[in-house]
Design a protein around this motif. Sequence first.
Motif, mmCIF file in Angstrom:
data_model
loop_
_atom_site.group_PDB
_atom_site.id
_atom_site.type_symbol
_atom_site.label_atom_id
_atom_site.label_comp_id
_atom_site.label_asym_id
_atom_site.label_seq_id
_atom_site.Cartn_x
_atom_site.Cartn_y
_atom_site.Cartn_z
ATOM 1 N N ILE A 1 -10.051 31.855 -14.120
ATOM 2 C CA ILE A 1 -9.856 31.423 -12.738
ATOM 3 C C ILE A 1 -10.655 30.152 -12.440
ATOM 4 O O ILE A 1 -11.831 30.028 -12.792
ATOM 5 C CB ILE A 1 -10.256 32.556 -11.750
ATOM 6 C CG1 ILE A 1 -9.903 32.157 -10.327
ATOM 7 C CG2 ILE A 1 -11.727 32.911 -11.880
ATOM 8 C CD1 ILE A 1 -10.052 33.287 -9.328
ATOM 9 N N GLU B 1 -4.143 40.138 -18.192
ATOM 10 C CA GLU B 1 -5.514 39.641 -18.017
ATOM 11 C C GLU B 1 -6.510 40.606 -18.653
ATOM 12 O O GLU B 1 -7.436 40.181 -19.345
ATOM 13 C CB GLU B 1 -5.833 39.446 -16.535
ATOM 14 C CG GLU B 1 -7.262 38.981 -16.284
ATOM 15 C CD GLU B 1 -7.388 38.092 -15.065
ATOM 16 O OE1 GLU B 1 -8.401 38.204 -14.368
ATOM 17 O OE2 GLU B 1 -6.494 37.268 -14.816
ATOM 18 N N GLU C 1 -1.970 41.897 -14.230
ATOM 19 C CA GLU C 1 -3.244 42.606 -14.378
ATOM 20 C C GLU C 1 -3.423 43.115 -15.812
ATOM 21 O O GLU C 1 -4.515 43.025 -16.389
ATOM 22 C CB GLU C 1 -3.310 43.770 -13.385
ATOM 23 C CG GLU C 1 -3.456 43.361 -11.934
ATOM 24 C CD GLU C 1 -4.852 42.862 -11.582
ATOM 25 O OE1 GLU C 1 -5.747 42.887 -12.458
ATOM 26 O OE2 GLU C 1 -5.048 42.441 -10.428
ATOM 27 N N THR D 1 -12.279 40.894 -15.516
ATOM 28 C CA THR D 1 -12.163 40.163 -14.246
ATOM 29 C C THR D 1 -11.036 40.702 -13.363
ATOM 30 O O THR D 1 -10.693 40.072 -12.364
ATOM 31 C CB THR D 1 -11.915 38.663 -14.513
ATOM 32 O OG1 THR D 1 -10.748 38.522 -15.342
ATOM 33 C CG2 THR D 1 -13.104 38.027 -15.200
ATOM 34 N N ASN D 2 -10.492 41.853 -13.722
ATOM 35 C CA ASN D 2 -9.387 42.389 -12.927
ATOM 36 C C ASN D 2 -9.779 42.657 -11.484
ATOM 37 O O ASN D 2 -8.941 42.604 -10.577
ATOM 38 C CB ASN D 2 -8.860 43.677 -13.562
ATOM 39 C CG ASN D 2 -8.097 43.417 -14.852
ATOM 40 O OD1 ASN D 2 -8.696 43.378 -15.915
ATOM 41 N ND2 ASN D 2 -6.795 43.222 -14.763
ATOM 42 N N GLY D 3 -11.055 42.940 -11.278
ATOM 43 C CA GLY D 3 -11.510 43.302 -9.939
ATOM 44 C C GLY D 3 -11.414 42.182 -8.922
ATOM 45 O O GLY D 3 -11.418 42.452 -7.714
ATOM 46 N N ASP D 4 -11.340 40.919 -9.370
ATOM 47 C CA ASP D 4 -11.268 39.838 -8.385
ATOM 48 C C ASP D 4 -9.855 39.665 -7.817
ATOM 49 O O ASP D 4 -9.657 38.900 -6.859
ATOM 50 C CB ASP D 4 -11.780 38.512 -8.963
ATOM 51 C CG ASP D 4 -10.918 37.976 -10.112
ATOM 52 O OD1 ASP D 4 -9.765 38.406 -10.258
ATOM 53 O OD2 ASP D 4 -11.427 37.114 -10.855
ATOM 54 N N LEU D 5 -8.889 40.370 -8.403
ATOM 55 C CA LEU D 5 -7.497 40.398 -7.926
ATOM 56 C C LEU D 5 -6.782 39.051 -7.990
ATOM 57 O O LEU D 5 -5.692 38.897 -7.439
ATOM 58 C CB LEU D 5 -7.415 40.955 -6.500
ATOM 59 C CG LEU D 5 -7.815 42.422 -6.327
ATOM 60 C CD1 LEU D 5 -7.674 42.841 -4.874
ATOM 61 C CD2 LEU D 5 -6.980 43.328 -7.219
ATOM 62 N N SER D 6 -7.378 38.079 -8.683
ATOM 63 C CA SER D 6 -6.681 36.787 -8.803
ATOM 64 C C SER D 6 -5.400 36.939 -9.618
ATOM 65 O O SER D 6 -4.408 36.241 -9.358
ATOM 66 C CB SER D 6 -7.599 35.745 -9.447
ATOM 67 O OG SER D 6 -7.988 36.143 -10.763
ATOM 68 N N THR E 1 -15.908 39.536 -20.262
ATOM 69 C CA THR E 1 -16.110 40.434 -19.122
ATOM 70 C C THR E 1 -14.781 40.693 -18.413
ATOM 71 O O THR E 1 -13.917 39.819 -18.343
ATOM 72 C CB THR E 1 -17.098 39.831 -18.110
ATOM 73 O OG1 THR E 1 -16.617 38.547 -17.697
ATOM 74 C CG2 THR E 1 -18.474 39.684 -18.738
#
Length: 219
Positions: free
Chosen positions: A91, A35, A32, A47-52, A45
């Motif tokens: 991703i 990223e 995390e 993108t941590n919120g998508d948890l990929s 932007t």
Amino acid sequence: VLVALVPSLCVAVFFFGLRALIATAISVAACEVFEWGYRKLLHKTNTNGDLSAAVTGVLLAFVCPVTLPYWMLIIGDFFAIVVVKQLFGGIGQNFMNPALAGRCFLLIAFAGLMTNFPSVDAVSTATPLAVLKNGGTQSLSDMFFGFTSGTIGEVSALLLLAGGIYLLVKKVITWEIPVIYIGVFAVFMILFGGHGFDVNYVLCEICGGGLMLGAFFMA
């Protein structure tokens, strides 16, 4: 996907101790952070919120021995997230599964420690597949339930299968890829495994080496 991996993490902690949980948590946190840092540095932007990245962190920890030093695991996280995932567009754009790429990198860089597999009694020993390859025998029930040596997340075929079924029920994945993946492997083991149509041998091979993890969570 993270929910589906929880049962395997629980059994890893049960068999290998708290270090399995700590290693997985460190791997998730590192992925995390890497990223976030990469995208922040390049003004992209968040993108941590998508948890990929968290999924990559769990999977990379799962394919490493519990005895691997944390700093080595973090290096693998960096390679997986920055080099394989983000440099290729993020991703869905990476050329291979980032966690597997991280494992390949660690295996090349730290081969000795990456092939040191403790069993459930914390004694380093050969993996079940290595034993089978050398003409030995393995208990199918031990391999199915997880009473064997191996990496953090591959030991219990039962709970990986349970997680895979959960993904199927939730329609996160479809049945074709894992079923064909495992089926083709079984056919090749029958043809070229050297044991012919030995059901016990083929099932042991299917239950070992992280095949279930690859079939349901990576392929």
